[in-house]
Design a protein around this motif. Structure first.
Motif, mmCIF file in Angstrom:
data_model
loop_
_atom_site.group_PDB
_atom_site.id
_atom_site.type_symbol
_atom_site.label_atom_id
_atom_site.label_comp_id
_atom_site.label_asym_id
_atom_site.label_seq_id
_atom_site.Cartn_x
_atom_site.Cartn_y
_atom_site.Cartn_z
ATOM 1 N N GLU A 57 -32.681 53.460 -41.265
ATOM 2 C CA GLU A 57 -33.926 53.155 -39.803
ATOM 3 C C GLU A 57 -35.406 52.499 -40.498
ATOM 4 O O GLU A 57 -35.395 52.772 -42.226
ATOM 5 C CB GLU A 57 -34.732 54.647 -39.577
ATOM 6 C CG GLU A 57 -35.344 54.715 -38.300
ATOM 7 C CD GLU A 57 -35.671 56.207 -38.574
ATOM 8 O OE1 GLU A 57 -36.689 56.477 -37.691
ATOM 9 O OE2 GLU A 57 -34.790 57.178 -38.112
ATOM 10 N N GLY A 58 -35.980 51.436 -39.791
ATOM 11 C CA GLY A 58 -37.057 51.211 -40.409
ATOM 12 C C GLY A 58 -36.889 50.069 -41.801
ATOM 13 O O GLY A 58 -37.711 49.450 -42.255
ATOM 14 N N ALA A 59 -35.484 49.515 -41.467
ATOM 15 C CA ALA A 59 -35.077 48.305 -42.520
ATOM 16 C C ALA A 59 -34.467 47.460 -41.477
ATOM 17 O O ALA A 59 -33.548 47.731 -40.600
ATOM 18 C CB ALA A 59 -34.267 49.386 -43.605
ATOM 19 N N LEU A 60 -34.057 45.819 -42.404
ATOM 20 C CA LEU A 60 -33.643 45.386 -41.642
ATOM 21 C C LEU A 60 -32.469 44.750 -43.244
ATOM 22 O O LEU A 60 -33.149 44.494 -43.920
ATOM 23 C CB LEU A 60 -33.849 44.494 -41.116
ATOM 24 C CG LEU A 60 -33.944 44.522 -39.568
ATOM 25 C CD1 LEU A 60 -35.177 43.312 -38.399
ATOM 26 C CD2 LEU A 60 -32.578 45.159 -38.516
ATOM 27 N N GLU A 61 -31.236 44.530 -43.161
ATOM 28 C CA GLU A 61 -31.087 43.588 -44.579
ATOM 29 C C GLU A 61 -30.425 42.061 -43.801
ATOM 30 O O GLU A 61 -29.741 41.928 -42.853
ATOM 31 C CB GLU A 61 -29.394 44.590 -44.691
ATOM 32 C CG GLU A 61 -29.085 43.426 -45.676
ATOM 33 C CD GLU A 61 -27.860 43.908 -45.856
ATOM 34 O OE1 GLU A 61 -26.656 43.493 -46.995
ATOM 35 O OE2 GLU A 61 -27.086 45.410 -45.730
ATOM 36 N N ILE A 62 -30.619 40.961 -44.148
ATOM 37 C CA ILE A 62 -30.703 40.052 -44.672
ATOM 38 C C ILE A 62 -29.428 39.636 -45.047
ATOM 39 O O ILE A 62 -28.856 39.610 -45.976
ATOM 40 C CB ILE A 62 -31.525 38.847 -44.348
ATOM 41 C CG1 ILE A 62 -32.798 39.284 -44.236
ATOM 42 C CG2 ILE A 62 -31.576 37.590 -44.882
ATOM 43 C CD1 ILE A 62 -33.964 39.063 -44.469
ATOM 44 N N GLY A 63 -28.620 38.738 -44.366
ATOM 45 C CA GLY A 63 -27.242 38.393 -45.125
ATOM 46 C C GLY A 63 -27.115 36.608 -45.223
ATOM 47 O O GLY A 63 -27.764 36.637 -44.077
ATOM 48 N N TYR A 64 -26.338 36.240 -46.212
ATOM 49 C CA TYR A 64 -26.510 34.044 -45.823
ATOM 50 C C TYR A 64 -25.134 34.044 -45.734
ATOM 51 O O TYR A 64 -24.928 34.270 -47.274
ATOM 52 C CB TYR A 64 -27.818 33.735 -45.831
ATOM 53 C CG TYR A 64 -28.364 34.129 -47.157
ATOM 54 C CD1 TYR A 64 -27.819 33.735 -48.315
ATOM 55 C CD2 TYR A 64 -29.320 35.333 -47.580
ATOM 56 C CE1 TYR A 64 -28.372 33.919 -49.517
ATOM 57 C CE2 TYR A 64 -29.238 35.845 -48.325
ATOM 58 C CZ TYR A 64 -29.231 35.034 -49.913
ATOM 59 O OH TYR A 64 -29.528 35.926 -51.353
ATOM 60 N N TRP A 65 -25.347 32.364 -45.205
ATOM 61 C CA TRP A 65 -24.141 31.969 -45.828
ATOM 62 C C TRP A 65 -24.086 30.293 -45.733
ATOM 63 O O TRP A 65 -25.071 29.941 -44.872
ATOM 64 C CB TRP A 65 -22.427 32.385 -45.649
ATOM 65 C CG TRP A 65 -21.891 31.795 -44.183
ATOM 66 C CD1 TRP A 65 -22.079 32.871 -42.926
ATOM 67 C CD2 TRP A 65 -21.817 31.054 -43.045
ATOM 68 N NE1 TRP A 65 -22.318 32.908 -41.895
ATOM 69 C CE2 TRP A 65 -21.669 30.840 -42.310
ATOM 70 C CE3 TRP A 65 -20.814 30.197 -43.998
ATOM 71 C CZ2 TRP A 65 -21.579 30.123 -40.986
ATOM 72 C CZ3 TRP A 65 -20.858 28.624 -42.794
ATOM 73 C CH2 TRP A 65 -20.801 29.361 -41.246
ATOM 74 N N ILE A 66 -24.245 29.239 -46.380
ATOM 75 C CA ILE A 66 -24.541 27.908 -46.221
ATOM 76 C C ILE A 66 -22.928 26.833 -46.695
ATOM 77 O O ILE A 66 -22.122 26.894 -47.570
ATOM 78 C CB ILE A 66 -25.214 27.506 -47.554
ATOM 79 C CG1 ILE A 66 -26.736 28.443 -47.408
ATOM 80 C CG2 ILE A 66 -24.782 26.133 -46.872
ATOM 81 C CD1 ILE A 66 -27.590 27.760 -46.118
ATOM 82 N N ARG A 67 -22.300 26.332 -45.894
ATOM 83 C CA ARG A 67 -21.114 25.275 -46.039
ATOM 84 C C ARG A 67 -21.228 24.041 -46.777
ATOM 85 O O ARG A 67 -22.148 24.474 -47.459
ATOM 86 C CB ARG A 67 -20.993 24.432 -44.436
ATOM 87 C CG ARG A 67 -22.367 23.404 -44.630
ATOM 88 C CD ARG A 67 -21.921 22.964 -43.051
ATOM 89 N NE ARG A 67 -21.141 22.214 -42.892
ATOM 90 C CZ ARG A 67 -20.107 21.488 -41.974
ATOM 91 N NH1 ARG A 67 -20.867 21.810 -41.083
ATOM 92 N NH2 ARG A 67 -19.150 20.600 -41.759
ATOM 93 N N ALA A 68 -20.459 24.392 -47.126
ATOM 94 C CA ALA A 68 -20.338 23.435 -48.741
ATOM 95 C C ALA A 68 -20.567 22.583 -48.852
ATOM 96 O O ALA A 68 -21.050 22.291 -49.895
ATOM 97 C CB ALA A 68 -18.131 23.365 -48.976
ATOM 98 N N SER A 69 -21.065 21.577 -47.633
ATOM 99 C CA SER A 69 -21.516 20.052 -48.105
ATOM 100 C C SER A 69 -22.955 20.331 -47.521
ATOM 101 O O SER A 69 -23.981 19.575 -47.367
ATOM 102 C CB SER A 69 -21.162 19.063 -46.697
ATOM 103 O OG SER A 69 -20.993 19.224 -45.225
ATOM 104 N N ALA A 70 -23.322 20.970 -47.598
ATOM 105 C CA ALA A 70 -25.231 21.655 -47.321
ATOM 106 C C ALA A 70 -26.045 22.418 -48.701
ATOM 107 O O ALA A 70 -27.262 22.488 -48.290
ATOM 108 C CB ALA A 70 -25.101 22.348 -46.425
ATOM 109 N N VAL A 71 -25.024 22.906 -49.148
ATOM 110 C CA VAL A 71 -25.205 23.834 -50.294
ATOM 111 C C VAL A 71 -26.636 22.742 -51.507
ATOM 112 O O VAL A 71 -26.418 21.375 -51.237
ATOM 113 C CB VAL A 71 -24.239 23.543 -51.136
ATOM 114 C CG1 VAL A 71 -24.852 24.627 -52.378
ATOM 115 C CG2 VAL A 71 -23.623 24.956 -50.344
#
Length: 194
Positions: free
Chosen positions: A82-96
């Protein structure tokens, strides 16, 4: 371009993931269930869209400016409590290395606080994932702790440790997140003030 996935994006998602499996599998447990059929991806994206529209979870695609290529994925996840959000992320290999993860994370952190009204934005990172650790550090998130056995493991494997980073609403204006270039729009294309 950062927006909710649409079922029509299934071929773009397939290309991003399938071309990056070796890159994603060490860090993303879901990548071990890949590759998927196009119909499975359409179903997955329908689920993302449905939960997004219901306000249950907010999974975004990260696209090139012209939206012809999916360069990764991110999200504002409600699993942080409650009162929070979690950020996750991933990037394709060719755009790292092009700044997509940092840009998406800054945008979503600001949206989480200024649009969604949460007090806390959290990021959890595998301690061995050096590239991913750089993102919250560069954006001014505070490193709070390393929690043991918190990240989901692959089937049959132990859960992994997680470095927890947090940014609170009253800290936002003192971080690079506050000055990241950003335009936000609602479902009708109307500008949202940030």
């Amino acid at each position: 371009m950062l927006r909710c996935w649409d079922p029509r994006d299934a071929p773009l998602l397939a290309d991003a993931i399938d071309s990056s499996l070796d890159h994603l599998r060490p860090w993303m447990p879901w990548a071990h269930d890949e590759p998927r059929s196009l119909d499975e991806r359409i179903g997955l994206l329908r689920g993302f869209r449905g939960r997004f529209d219901l306000g249950e979870d907010f999974v975004y695609g990260i696209f090139s400016r012209d939206e012809r290529e999916a360069v990764g994925g991110s999200g504002l996840h409600t699993r942080a409590g409650e009162g929070a959000l979690e950020i996750g992320y991933w990037i394709r290999a060719s755009a790292v290395g092009r700044g997509y993860a940092r840009e998406a994370t800054a945008a979503l952190a600001r949206v989480a606080i200024r649009v969604c009204g949460v007090d806390r934005v959290e990021i959890r990172v595998d301690p061995a994932n050096e590239a991913s650790l750089r993102i919250p550090r560069a954006l001014g998130f505070a490193e709070e702790a390393t929690l043991r056995r918190r990240l989901p493991g692959r089937e049959g494997e132990a859960r992994g440790d997680a470095v927890v980073f947090a940014l609170f609403a009253d800290e936002l204006d003192r971080t690079p997140v506050s000055s990241a270039p950003l335009e936000a729009f609602d479902a009708l294309g109307r500008s949202i003030p940030l």
